[in-house]
Design a protein around this motif. Structure first.
Motif, PDB file in Angstrom:
ATOM      1  N   GLN A   1      30.067 -46.609  36.178  1.00  0.00           N
ATOM      2  CA  GLN A   1      31.325 -46.890  36.746  1.00  0.00           C
ATOM      3  C   GLN A   1      31.798 -48.097  36.346  1.00  0.00           C
ATOM      4  OE1 GLN A   1      33.748 -44.775  37.307  1.00  0.00           O
ATOM      5  NE2 GLN A   1      33.069 -42.967  38.093  1.00  0.00           N
ATOM      6  N   VAL A   2      32.814 -48.312  35.676  1.00  0.00           N
ATOM      7  CA  VAL A   2      33.551 -49.602  35.199  1.00  0.00           C
ATOM      8  C   VAL A   2      35.020 -49.682  36.062  1.00  0.00           C
ATOM      9  CG1 VAL A   2      34.728 -51.092  33.521  1.00  0.00           C
ATOM     10  CG2 VAL A   2      32.463 -49.559  32.979  1.00  0.00           C
ATOM     11  N   GLN A   3      34.895 -50.602  36.722  1.00  0.00           N
ATOM     12  CA  GLN A   3      36.188 -51.023  37.540  1.00  0.00           C
ATOM     13  C   GLN A   3      36.967 -52.096  37.030  1.00  0.00           C
ATOM     14  OE1 GLN A   3      33.236 -50.991  39.764  1.00  0.00           O
ATOM     15  NE2 GLN A   3      33.524 -48.756  39.666  1.00  0.00           N
ATOM     16  N   LEU A   4      38.414 -51.868  36.671  1.00  0.00           N
ATOM     17  CA  LEU A   4      39.119 -52.725  36.033  1.00  0.00           C
ATOM     18  C   LEU A   4      40.349 -53.303  36.773  1.00  0.00           C
ATOM     19  CD1 LEU A   4      39.421 -50.696  32.579  1.00  0.00           C
ATOM     20  CD2 LEU A   4      37.813 -52.619  32.911  1.00  0.00           C
ATOM     21  N   VAL A   5      40.538 -54.655  36.687  1.00  0.00           N
ATOM     22  CA  VAL A   5      41.350 -55.333  37.620  1.00  0.00           C
ATOM     23  C   VAL A   5      42.383 -55.998  36.721  1.00  0.00           C
ATOM     24  CG1 VAL A   5      42.212 -56.719  39.544  1.00  0.00           C
ATOM     25  CG2 VAL A   5      40.286 -54.982  39.716  1.00  0.00           C
ATOM     26  N   GLU A   6      43.433 -55.657  36.560  1.00  0.00           N
ATOM     27  CA  GLU A   6      44.449 -56.845  35.765  1.00  0.00           C
ATOM     28  C   GLU A   6      45.172 -57.678  36.568  1.00  0.00           C
ATOM     29  OE1 GLU A   6      45.222 -52.389  34.621  1.00  0.00           O
ATOM     30  OE2 GLU A   6      44.923 -53.527  36.329  1.00  0.00           O
TER      31      GLU A   6
ATOM     32  N   SER B   1      34.345 -55.074  36.610  1.00  0.00           N
ATOM     33  CA  SER B   1      33.031 -55.080  37.636  1.00  0.00           C
ATOM     34  C   SER B   1      32.343 -53.938  37.659  1.00  0.00           C
ATOM     35  CB  SER B   1      33.412 -55.611  39.069  1.00  0.00           C
ATOM     36  OG  SER B   1      34.473 -54.451  39.574  1.00  0.00           O
ATOM     37  N   GLY B   2      31.194 -53.905  38.151  1.00  0.00           N
ATOM     38  CA  GLY B   2      30.465 -52.795  38.397  1.00  0.00           C
ATOM     39  C   GLY B   2      29.419 -52.421  37.110  1.00  0.00           C
ATOM     40  N   ARG B   3      30.133 -53.042  35.872  1.00  0.00           N
ATOM     41  CA  ARG B   3      29.005 -52.792  34.752  1.00  0.00           C
ATOM     42  C   ARG B   3      29.778 -53.971  33.658  1.00  0.00           C
ATOM     43  NH1 ARG B   3      27.680 -46.780  32.559  1.00  0.00           N
ATOM     44  NH2 ARG B   3      26.722 -46.989  34.780  1.00  0.00           N
ATOM     45  N   THR B   4      28.764 -54.431  32.820  1.00  0.00           N
ATOM     46  CA  THR B   4      29.375 -55.365  31.772  1.00  0.00           C
ATOM     47  C   THR B   4      30.314 -54.503  30.698  1.00  0.00           C
ATOM     48  OG1 THR B   4      28.504 -56.658  29.686  1.00  0.00           O
ATOM     49  CG2 THR B   4      27.140 -54.763  30.317  1.00  0.00           C
ATOM     50  N   LEU B   5      31.299 -55.179  30.430  1.00  0.00           N
ATOM     51  CA  LEU B   5      32.231 -54.743  29.199  1.00  0.00           C
ATOM     52  C   LEU B   5      31.599 -54.768  27.891  1.00  0.00           C
ATOM     53  CD1 LEU B   5      35.814 -55.840  29.759  1.00  0.00           C
ATOM     54  CD2 LEU B   5      34.780 -53.592  29.928  1.00  0.00           C
ATOM     55  N   SER B   6      30.386 -55.446  27.620  1.00  0.00           N
ATOM     56  CA  SER B   6      29.930 -55.116  26.356  1.00  0.00           C
ATOM     57  C   SER B   6      29.661 -53.901  25.981  1.00  0.00           C
ATOM     58  CB  SER B   6      28.632 -56.235  26.354  1.00  0.00           C
ATOM     59  OG  SER B   6      28.063 -56.187  24.916  1.00  0.00           O
TER      60      SER B   6
ATOM     61  N   CYS C   1      45.307 -52.041  31.714  1.00  0.00           N
ATOM     62  CA  CYS C   1      44.040 -52.270  30.886  1.00  0.00           C
ATOM     63  C   CYS C   1      43.152 -51.070  30.828  1.00  0.00           C
ATOM     64  CB  CYS C   1      43.255 -53.422  31.576  1.00  0.00           C
ATOM     65  SG  CYS C   1      41.543 -53.754  30.828  1.00  0.00           S
ATOM     66  N   ALA C   2      42.436 -50.681  29.601  1.00  0.00           N
ATOM     67  CA  ALA C   2      41.523 -49.599  29.767  1.00  0.00           C
ATOM     68  C   ALA C   2      40.404 -49.787  28.807  1.00  0.00           C
ATOM     69  CB  ALA C   2      42.426 -48.526  29.034  1.00  0.00           C
ATOM     70  N   ALA C   3      39.172 -48.826  29.254  1.00  0.00           N
ATOM     71  CA  ALA C   3      38.025 -49.141  28.457  1.00  0.00           C
ATOM     72  C   ALA C   3      37.166 -47.806  28.406  1.00  0.00           C
ATOM     73  CB  ALA C   3      37.144 -50.010  29.349  1.00  0.00           C
ATOM     74  N   THR C   4      36.499 -47.687  27.408  1.00  0.00           N
ATOM     75  CA  THR C   4      35.794 -46.495  26.969  1.00  0.00           C
ATOM     76  C   THR C   4      34.547 -47.141  26.257  1.00  0.00           C
ATOM     77  OG1 THR C   4      35.587 -44.363  25.998  1.00  0.00           O
ATOM     78  CG2 THR C   4      36.879 -46.212  24.839  1.00  0.00           C
ATOM     79  N   TRP C   5      33.323 -46.409  26.451  1.00  0.00           N
ATOM     80  CA  TRP C   5      32.039 -46.694  25.978  1.00  0.00           C
ATOM     81  C   TRP C   5      32.245 -46.534  24.339  1.00  0.00           C
ATOM     82  CZ3 TRP C   5      28.123 -49.558  26.498  1.00  0.00           C
ATOM     83  CH2 TRP C   5      26.960 -49.145  26.076  1.00  0.00           C
ATOM     84  N   ASN C   6      31.780 -47.366  23.374  1.00  0.00           N
ATOM     85  CA  ASN C   6      31.818 -47.253  22.182  1.00  0.00           C
ATOM     86  C   ASN C   6      31.009 -48.082  21.485  1.00  0.00           C
ATOM     87  OD1 ASN C   6      33.180 -45.751  20.180  1.00  0.00           O
ATOM     88  ND2 ASN C   6      35.040 -47.324  19.774  1.00  0.00           N
ATOM     89  N   ARG C   7      29.961 -48.250  21.867  1.00  0.00           N
ATOM     90  CA  ARG C   7      28.859 -49.146  21.355  1.00  0.00           C
ATOM     91  C   ARG C   7      28.528 -49.027  20.008  1.00  0.00           C
ATOM     92  NH1 ARG C   7      25.692 -53.790  23.661  1.00  0.00           N
ATOM     93  NH2 ARG C   7      24.394 -54.382  22.073  1.00  0.00           N
ATOM     94  N   LEU C   8      28.303 -47.387  19.780  1.00  0.00           N
ATOM     95  CA  LEU C   8      27.960 -46.920  18.482  1.00  0.00           C
ATOM     96  C   LEU C   8      28.794 -46.861  17.264  1.00  0.00           C
ATOM     97  CD1 LEU C   8      25.707 -43.819  19.563  1.00  0.00           C
ATOM     98  CD2 LEU C   8      24.973 -46.111  19.177  1.00  0.00           C
ATOM     99  N   SER C   9      30.251 -47.351  17.784  1.00  0.00           N
ATOM    100  CA  SER C   9      31.231 -47.552  16.828  1.00  0.00           C
ATOM    101  C   SER C   9      31.964 -49.009  16.997  1.00  0.00           C
ATOM    102  CB  SER C   9      32.264 -46.444  17.015  1.00  0.00           C
ATOM    103  OG  SER C   9      33.323 -46.585  16.259  1.00  0.00           O
ATOM    104  N   GLY C  10      32.391 -49.188  15.753  1.00  0.00           N
ATOM    105  CA  GLY C  10      33.090 -50.535  15.749  1.00  0.00           C
ATOM    106  C   GLY C  10      34.671 -50.436  15.570  1.00  0.00           C
ATOM    107  N   ILE C  11      34.942 -49.054  15.993  1.00  0.00           N
ATOM    108  CA  ILE C  11      36.443 -48.870  15.803  1.00  0.00           C
ATOM    109  C   ILE C  11      37.308 -49.380  16.936  1.00  0.00           C
ATOM    110  CG2 ILE C  11      36.168 -46.985  14.511  1.00  0.00           C
ATOM    111  CD1 ILE C  11      36.979 -45.216  16.985  1.00  0.00           C
ATOM    112  N   VAL C  12      38.539 -49.497  16.772  1.00  0.00           N
ATOM    113  CA  VAL C  12      39.640 -49.810  17.896  1.00  0.00           C
ATOM    114  C   VAL C  12      40.220 -48.512  18.319  1.00  0.00           C
ATOM    115  CG1 VAL C  12      41.665 -51.111  18.472  1.00  0.00           C
ATOM    116  CG2 VAL C  12      39.800 -52.206  16.871  1.00  0.00           C
TER     117      VAL C  12
END
Length: 127
Positions: A1-6, A25-30, A96-107
């Motif tokens: 889980q990733v928690q995001l705070v703006e 928080s909870g996980r690295t954004l990398s 703010c939003a995030a999604t796991w996308n390590r295998l792709s370099g797309i926006v």
């Protein structure tokens, strides 16, 4: 889980600047593509800016190109949105939003593709 705070929202006069920050928080954004969206009263949530997981590629809505800049610091687990030359029509709640996308370099530009969202921060631009 990733928690995001703006943070960083507020009231500013037209022509002014604000810098929004999104801290994870909870996980690295990398490995996570991240983006900023906004929603004005009575309107649908819209894409503002996005950045791929390692920061090498960005995309912007036409309405903010040349005025807004998205950046990220994976070591600090933050994504920022520098907003210059603000206009009254930029008034909205910014998310703010995030999604796991390590295998792709797309926006990622579509809201439905994001898995994690912050609670939003209000930006009000007075004329």
């Amino acid at each position: 889980q990733v928690q995001l705070v703006e943070s960083g929202g507020g009231l500013v006069q037209a022509g002014g600047s604000l810098r929004l920050s999104c801290t994870a928080s909870g996980r690295t954004l990398s490995g996570y593509a991240t983006g900023w969206f906004r929603q004005a009263p009575g309107k649908e949530r819209e894409f503002v800016a996005g950045i791929n997981w390692w920061g090498g590629s960005t995309d912007y809505a036409d309405s903010v190109k040349g005025r807004f800049t998205i950046s990220r610091d994976n070591a600090k687990n933050t994504v920022s949105l520098q907003m210059n030359s603000l206009k009254p029509e930029d008034t909205a709640v910014y998310y703010c939003a995030a999604t796991w996308n390590r295998l792709s370099g797309i926006v990622v530009v579509t809201a439905a593709s994001y898995d994690y969202w912050g609670q939003g921060t209000q930006v009000t631009v007075s004329s």
